[in-house]
Design an enzyme around this catalytic site. Structure first.
Site, PDB file in Angstrom:
ATOM      1  CG  HIS A 137      -6.964   4.429  -8.555  1.00 35.98           C
ATOM      2  ND1 HIS A 137      -8.170   4.442  -9.219  1.00 35.98           N
ATOM      3  CD2 HIS A 137      -6.690   3.115  -8.282  1.00 35.98           C
ATOM      4  CE1 HIS A 137      -8.610   3.190  -9.344  1.00 35.98           C
ATOM      5  NE2 HIS A 137      -7.728   2.372  -8.792  1.00 35.98           N
ATOM      6  CG  ASP A 172      -6.892  -1.875 -12.808  1.00 38.70           C
ATOM      7  OD1 ASP A 172      -5.684  -1.933 -12.518  1.00 38.70           O
ATOM      8  OD2 ASP A 172      -7.812  -1.936 -11.952  1.00 38.70           O
ATOM      9  CG  HIS A 174      -9.954  -1.174  -9.073  1.00 39.22           C
ATOM     10  ND1 HIS A 174      -8.965  -2.143  -9.018  1.00 39.22           N
ATOM     11  CD2 HIS A 174     -10.747  -1.373  -7.986  1.00 39.22           C
ATOM     12  CE1 HIS A 174      -9.137  -2.883  -7.934  1.00 39.22           C
ATOM     13  NE2 HIS A 174     -10.212  -2.441  -7.282  1.00 39.22           N
ATOM     14  CG  ASP A 261      -7.065  -5.138 -10.886  1.00 38.48           C
ATOM     15  OD1 ASP A 261      -7.191  -4.987 -12.122  1.00 38.48           O
ATOM     16  OD2 ASP A 261      -7.001  -4.179 -10.091  1.00 38.48           O
TER      17      ASP A 261
HETATM   18  O1  V1P Z   1     -11.687   0.369  -0.687  1.00 39.00           O
HETATM   19  C1  V1P Z   1     -10.746   1.123  -0.494  1.00 39.00           C
HETATM   20  C2  V1P Z   1     -10.805   2.361   0.380  1.00 39.00           C
HETATM   21  C3  V1P Z   1     -10.398   2.157   1.784  1.00 39.00           C
HETATM   22  N1  V1P Z   1     -11.753   2.588   2.211  1.00 39.00           N
HETATM   23  C4  V1P Z   1     -11.818   3.744   3.015  1.00 39.00           C
HETATM   24  C5  V1P Z   1     -12.140   2.745   0.823  1.00 39.00           C
HETATM   25  N2  V1P Z   1      -9.554   0.922  -1.067  1.00 39.00           N
HETATM   26  C6  V1P Z   1      -9.278  -0.181  -1.938  1.00 39.00           C
HETATM   27  C7  V1P Z   1      -8.271   0.305  -2.974  1.00 39.00           C
HETATM   28  C8  V1P Z   1      -8.159  -0.532  -4.198  1.00 39.00           C
HETATM   29  C9  V1P Z   1      -7.092   0.036  -5.128  1.00 39.00           C
HETATM   30  C10 V1P Z   1      -6.994  -0.617  -6.497  1.00 39.00           C
HETATM   31  C11 V1P Z   1      -5.814  -0.062  -7.276  1.00 39.00           C
HETATM   32  C12 V1P Z   1      -5.744  -0.431  -8.749  1.00 39.00           C
HETATM   33  O2  V1P Z   1      -6.850   0.007  -9.477  1.00 39.00           O
HETATM   34  C13 V1P Z   1      -4.515   0.223  -9.430  1.00 39.00           C
HETATM   35  C14 V1P Z   1      -3.176  -0.136  -8.913  1.00 39.00           C
HETATM   36  O3  V1P Z   1      -5.705  -1.815  -8.926  1.00 39.00           O
HETATM   37  C15 V1P Z   1      -8.728  -1.308  -1.101  1.00 39.00           C
HETATM   38  C16 V1P Z   1      -9.120  -2.630  -1.065  1.00 39.00           C
HETATM   39  C17 V1P Z   1     -10.180  -3.265  -1.838  1.00 39.00           C
HETATM   40  N3  V1P Z   1     -10.474  -4.509  -1.549  1.00 39.00           N
HETATM   41  O4  V1P Z   1     -10.749  -2.683  -2.727  1.00 39.00           O
HETATM   42  N4  V1P Z   1      -7.734  -1.169  -0.234  1.00 39.00           N
HETATM   43  C18 V1P Z   1      -7.508  -2.386   0.326  1.00 39.00           C
HETATM   44  N5  V1P Z   1      -8.351  -3.282  -0.206  1.00 39.00           N
HETATM   45  C19 V1P Z   1      -6.496  -2.660   1.338  1.00 39.00           C
HETATM   46  C20 V1P Z   1      -6.527  -3.878   2.027  1.00 39.00           C
HETATM   47  C21 V1P Z   1      -5.551  -4.106   3.006  1.00 39.00           C
HETATM   48  C22 V1P Z   1      -4.583  -3.150   3.287  1.00 39.00           C
HETATM   49  C23 V1P Z   1      -4.582  -1.953   2.603  1.00 39.00           C
HETATM   50  C24 V1P Z   1      -5.534  -1.703   1.629  1.00 39.00           C
HETATM   51 ZN    ZN Z   2      -7.273  -2.258 -10.119  1.00 34.87          ZN
HETATM   52 CA    CA Z   3     -10.572  -0.070 -15.830  1.00 32.21          CA
END
Ligand code: V1P
Ligand code: ZN
Ligand code: CA
Length: 372
Positions: A137, A172, A174, A261
């Site tokens: 990302h 992935d 995502h 994931d």
């Molecule tokens: O959904 C969001 C953002 C935060 N909002 C403003 C929108 N972020 C997700 C990020 C997911 C990243 C995935 C990375 C990868 O593709 C590559 C390494 O796997 C997110 C989520 C979720 N459930 O999607 N951030 C968090 N959860 C989070 C939870 C707790 C603490 C910090 C972040």
């Molecule tokens: Zn991911």
């Molecule tokens: Ca993908």
């Protein structure tokens, strides 16, 4: 199959000890668990193991802006309160926190992917693995979704020094938006991402209609999926699309992002894939016998991440691994069954046959536009 593939595997013991914070889903300790599982199956005897170099700021700036790299280098948990403007500008915060040794962490995982690409370029190996990489990302001037430096873009830029065309494949859960964006206007890299799309799922991009622009038109491929896809539908769709992509595009090298994931039971993901289903995609890509750079990526149920990437290391080594995990100092994480493979999940599959067929037809139709 080549007579015997030479595999280079990159690992630095320091990478597993960084900590994103108490409630953060990204647990670099999964890398340490993976490595111990790989060792317990004695896979280290079948490949060359390297400690990657720590990528220099100037290497990171081959893709990222120098000011962003400089900021990542400088910022610490103790000084961050003085830089609220920059934290916002570079998107550091909840998803991408500033933690102890952040820059060194970036240097190690990016160094691994760069070294992997260089060994492939110099024909010192057939396949190179960096499970710490795959942070798809990160953007030129900002962090995003737990990713600070886009090691995949840096690895692809390195491969482009020796190859006219590089294929990027991303399983992935995502969307691989950072890699897609970096090469959106060029036909020298084709990006293909399979991912969950819709219901505001992060990062929100990756519609089937997102296909690249200008010189890059038709060289970005997106396979948007709904919750609950199973092994049969996923592997069938994957094989159909990737065969056609390789046949049409004729890449000189492939980069495969193996985010775990997309497995059933992931803390953030929503697919039903078993480890065997996930690994079947790796086996399929290996069969093209092209220089192959394999990375990790997401994966938030860490015992399953370690299982998955160990099975996939075995696949790349043409070594079938017994399902009973050999005794090792990390065995407690895999108790009580101590089984290597996890079965597929049972959440409802919202991908109807007709939905998948429509997506497949649209992707194949776009590929026909570049056939000559
Ligand atoms: O959904 C969001 C953002 C935060 N909002 C403003 C929108 N972020 C997700 C990020 C997911 C990243 C995935 C990375 C990868 O593709 C590559 C390494 O796997 C997110 C989520 C979720 N459930 O999607 N951030 C968090 N959860 C989070 C939870 C707790 C603490 C910090 C972040
Ligand atoms: Zn991911
Ligand atoms: Ca993908």
């Amino acid at each position: 199959m080549r007579s015997k593939d030479k595999i280079a595997y990159f690992y630095d013991g320091d990478v597993g000890s960084v900590y994103f914070g108490p409630n953060h889903p990204m647990k670099p300790h999964r890398l340490c668990m993976t490595h111990h599982l790989v060792l317990s199956y004695e896979l280290h005897n079948k490949m060359e193991i390297y400690r990657p170099h720590k990528a220099y700021p100037v290497e990171l700036a081959q893709f990222h802006s120098a000011d962003y790299v400089e900021f990542l280098h400088r910022i610490t948990p103790d000084t961050q309160h003085m830089f609220s403007h920059e934290l916002t500008k570079y998107n550091l915060g909840e998803d991408c926190p500033v933690f102890e040794n952040l820059f060194e962490f970036c240097q190690i995982y990016a160094g691994g992917t760069i070294d992997a690409a260089r060994r492939l370029n110099n024909q010192l190996c057939d396949i190179a693995i960096n499970w710490a990489g795959g942070l798809h990302h990160a953007k030129k001037c900002e962090a995003s979704g737990f990713c600070y430096i886009n090691d995949l873009v840096l690895g692809i830029l390195e491969l482009l020094k020796h190859n006219a065309r590089v294929l990027y494949v991303d399983i992935d859960v995502h969307h691989g938006d950072g890699v897609e964006e970096a090469f959106y206007f060029t036909d020298r890299v084709m990006t293909v991402s399979f991912h969950k799309y819709g219901d505001m799922f992060f990062p929100g991009t990756g519609d089937v209609k997102e296909i690249g622009e200008r010189e890059g038109k038709f060289y970005a491929i997106n396979v948007p999926l709904k919750d609950g896809i199973d092994d049969t539908s996923f592997t069938r769709l994957f094989k159909t699309i990737i065969s056609k992509v390789v046949e049409t595009y004729l890449p000189g090298a492939i980069v495969l992002q193996c985010g775990a994931d997309s497995l059933a039971g992931d803390r953030l993901g929503c697919f039903n894939l078993s480890i065997d289903g996930h690994a079947e995609c790796v086996r399929f890509v290996k069969k093209f016998n092209l220089p192959l750079l394999v990375t990790g990526g997401g994966g938030y149920t860490k015992e399953n991440v370690a299982r998955c990437w160990t099975v996939e290391t075995g696949v790349l080594l043409d070594t079938e691994l017994p399902n009973e995990i050999p005794d090792n100092e990390y065995i407690k994480y895999f108790a009580p069954e101590c089984a290597l493979r996890i079965p597929s999940g049972h959440i409802e599959n919202l991908n109807s046959k007709s939905y998948l067929s429509t997506i497949k037809m649209q992707v194949l139709e776009n590929l026909r536009s570049i056939q000559h």
